[in-house]
Design a protein around this motif. Sequence first.
Motif, PDB file in Angstrom:
ATOM      1  N   ASP A  78       0.714  -1.176   0.249  1.00  0.00           N
ATOM      2  CA  ASP A  78       0.053  -0.177  -0.033  1.00  0.00           C
ATOM      3  C   ASP A  78       0.908   1.285   0.002  1.00  0.00           C
ATOM      4  OD1 ASP A  78      -1.360   2.094   0.580  1.00  0.00           O
ATOM      5  OD2 ASP A  78      -2.650   1.208   2.144  1.00  0.00           O
ATOM      6  N   PRO A  79       0.961   2.053  -1.138  1.00  0.00           N
ATOM      7  CA  PRO A  79       1.715   3.216  -1.051  1.00  0.00           C
ATOM      8  C   PRO A  79       1.510   4.199   0.014  1.00  0.00           C
ATOM      9  CG  PRO A  79       0.380   2.990  -3.293  1.00  0.00           C
ATOM     10  CD  PRO A  79      -0.212   1.818  -2.247  1.00  0.00           C
ATOM     11  N   SER A  80       0.275   4.253   0.505  1.00  0.00           N
ATOM     12  CA  SER A  80       0.017   5.337   1.480  1.00  0.00           C
ATOM     13  C   SER A  80       0.719   4.918   2.716  1.00  0.00           C
ATOM     14  CB  SER A  80      -1.309   5.682   1.675  1.00  0.00           C
ATOM     15  OG  SER A  80      -2.080   4.226   2.332  1.00  0.00           O
ATOM     16  N   LEU A  81       0.950   3.855   3.127  1.00  0.00           N
ATOM     17  CA  LEU A  81       1.740   3.309   4.215  1.00  0.00           C
ATOM     18  C   LEU A  81       3.180   3.446   4.245  1.00  0.00           C
ATOM     19  CD1 LEU A  81       1.705   1.350   6.911  1.00  0.00           C
ATOM     20  CD2 LEU A  81       2.289  -0.357   5.631  1.00  0.00           C
ATOM     21  N   SER A  83       4.640   5.413   1.938  1.00  0.00           N
ATOM     22  CA  SER A  83       4.987   6.902   1.873  1.00  0.00           C
ATOM     23  C   SER A  83       5.292   7.722   2.937  1.00  0.00           C
ATOM     24  CB  SER A  83       4.054   7.727   1.068  1.00  0.00           C
ATOM     25  OG  SER A  83       2.844   7.724   1.828  1.00  0.00           O
ATOM     26  N   GLU A  84       4.893   7.323   4.141  1.00  0.00           N
ATOM     27  CA  GLU A  84       4.905   7.928   5.545  1.00  0.00           C
ATOM     28  C   GLU A  84       6.524   7.700   6.051  1.00  0.00           C
ATOM     29  OE1 GLU A  84       3.208   9.548   7.798  1.00  0.00           O
ATOM     30  OE2 GLU A  84       1.382   9.698   6.737  1.00  0.00           O
ATOM     31  N   THR A  85       6.790   6.414   5.610  1.00  0.00           N
ATOM     32  CA  THR A  85       8.134   5.938   5.944  1.00  0.00           C
ATOM     33  C   THR A  85       9.101   6.616   5.064  1.00  0.00           C
ATOM     34  OG1 THR A  85       7.188   3.748   6.858  1.00  0.00           O
ATOM     35  CG2 THR A  85       9.415   3.909   6.369  1.00  0.00           C
ATOM     36  N   GLU A  86       8.822   6.712   3.915  1.00  0.00           N
ATOM     37  CA  GLU A  86       9.657   7.251   2.830  1.00  0.00           C
ATOM     38  C   GLU A  86      10.057   8.739   3.072  1.00  0.00           C
ATOM     39  OE1 GLU A  86       8.913   4.753  -1.387  1.00  0.00           O
ATOM     40  OE2 GLU A  86       7.356   6.161  -0.838  1.00  0.00           O
ATOM     41  N   ASN A  87       8.808   9.214   3.477  1.00  0.00           N
ATOM     42  CA  ASN A  87       8.768  10.564   3.776  1.00  0.00           C
ATOM     43  C   ASN A  87       9.923  11.065   5.111  1.00  0.00           C
ATOM     44  OD1 ASN A  87       7.317  11.254   1.787  1.00  0.00           O
ATOM     45  ND2 ASN A  87       5.465  11.622   2.727  1.00  0.00           N
ATOM     46  N   GLY A 103       7.129   6.245  10.887  1.00  0.00           N
ATOM     47  CA  GLY A 103       6.200   5.942   9.611  1.00  0.00           C
ATOM     48  C   GLY A 103       5.080   5.109   9.857  1.00  0.00           C
ATOM     49  N   SER A 106       2.840   6.185  12.725  1.00  0.00           N
ATOM     50  CA  SER A 106       1.721   6.957  12.393  1.00  0.00           C
ATOM     51  C   SER A 106       0.567   6.448  11.912  1.00  0.00           C
ATOM     52  CB  SER A 106       2.326   8.192  11.649  1.00  0.00           C
ATOM     53  OG  SER A 106       2.617   7.846  10.372  1.00  0.00           O
ATOM     54  N   VAL A 107       0.840   5.196  11.024  1.00  0.00           N
ATOM     55  CA  VAL A 107      -0.315   4.724  10.498  1.00  0.00           C
ATOM     56  C   VAL A 107      -1.066   3.822  11.321  1.00  0.00           C
ATOM     57  CG1 VAL A 107      -1.037   3.087   8.511  1.00  0.00           C
ATOM     58  CG2 VAL A 107       1.067   4.509   8.129  1.00  0.00           C
TER      59      VAL A 107
END
Length: 567
Positions: A78-81, A83-87, A103, A106-107
């Motif tokens: 899941d990209p949204s999960l 992306s938090e970590t990538e950011n 990341g 927060s999810v």
Amino acid sequence: MLKGKGVSNGIGFGNIVILKKVERKIEKKTIESAQVENELERLHEALREVIDETEIQMKHISGTEADIMQAYLMILQDPSLISETENAIKNSHYNAEYAVEVGFNSVIQIFENMDDAYMASRSRDILDIKNRVLGKLLKEETIDLSNLKPNTIIVATELTTSETAKLDFKNVSGIITEMGGENSHTSIMARTHTIPAITKVEEATKLFKDGDSVAINGTSGEIYVNPTEEEKQKLLTLEKQLEEEKTELEKYRDKESITKDGTKVKLYANIGLPSDAEIALKNTAEGVGLLRSEFLYMDSDTMPTEEDQFEAYKQVAEIMKDKEAIIRTLDIGGDKDLKYLNLEKEANPFLGYRAIRLCLDNPKIFKIQLRAILRASAFGKLAIMFPMISSIEELRAAKQVLEECKKELDNENVSYDKNIQVGIMIEIPSAALIADKLAQECDFFSIGTNDLIQYTVAVERGNEKISKLYTKYHPAVIKLIKQAIDGAHLSNITCGMCGEAAGDPLYIPLLIGLGLDEFSMNSNNILRARRTINNLDKEICKKLSEEILQMASAEEVEKRLREFVNN
Ligand code: PEP
Ligand code: MG
């Protein structure tokens, strides 16, 4: 040949898997801009490894487990999960490990706060995945206890109860540990699942190598590494004898649990997980005398929701149908820890913040469980049992919380069994001594000898050094058992026993003599106990118990009981 202490009968052949403990430390580092790409790559490699592993696991499973794995794969992709970590790497310049921590957390929080109970409980899956990704990043060598190769013999310093709860029992042929006693929860679970287990094997994690071929005898505690043909034959003969006894016990499958002179008793099973109710029925249990609900809590990394618990208790109710199933409320503390509760370390945990004490102090947690049990009671014949009751005030306070839950459900128009039976464990001497008073305010007793012994003779139940002093034959323990049974009968309520002593063929004649109504034990002891009871005469047992109550020494009691059984 090596030797330890056999704590769960049976013969096991297999290959060693050593469970190494790893202390995880997540460091927070700030990285240079030039390292960002590298950290992102590490993150994706770790994710890839977990995905690959999950896909392999999925080939070997089906049903609910497969559904869970499928959900894992969806979460992992899941990209949204992610992306938090990538950011957290790209924008905050955190190292991959810390970025995963931030990341994913927060999810997890977003899921935890969802109103939908199903979605909220998915937070646990994300936490599980986070741990697996971190394991890969830190290059930890972890063993997936829920997915083992056939014929695995687990070797560990000590298996925690939650590790035991996760075990892939169908593929475990034996357990060898350095520490842990006969009455530790791990030993009890090994016996429920008829897995041979040996403890007290010094330096076991260093003595063996992964893959070593071993044969073990869980009765004698013997371990043979690379067993010779002769040793194998010896163990196979013993295995055959155990099989023969099993066949002989089959005769008692359809018999009543009744003494020769007509006293009927109930033979119940102790279970840890809801699915163990199937094992109980297979072994002809007439009910469940103890569901140790804490296993449900220990099998999880976060507090199980009301919905999770409702499903679990409903499963038990539905499996047992019209047979009674006693759900014991949370008995955490002592040797059973729940990491997510962050309980303070205590000098004397067995005398500390435990079981009903913790529940009464945290009514929110207590109510979630009581509501779940009440709701599940509409689907079968459930009863509620409070552990570690030491005073009448505690019993009244626990019943008060239960009443509040009933009122809430009434207001919500949710159905439950309005006549649900409420009982208590008698496992503290103070409760046994006021049993007559407690009996006036509850529906049944169940004596917990595992704890009652330790509190009566002041010997910690898992402490091997002083284990000789930990004895059910101590006359003081027997006097307390008598007091509990007599107290119950004065108010016409039943008295059972769910401590390990209830399943001991040597002790059963004494318990029959004292008038115990219900015996709850490991499922695989039920047929043997029925054979014992079928061959007893209540009147003779009564005389035996009167004689024993006059004795002063545990040795004398044990000797007399052995004599009785051998005649
Ligand atoms: C007991 O104390 O006898 C008992 C059955 O409870 P537990 O072993 O879970 O403490
Ligand atoms: Mg207990």
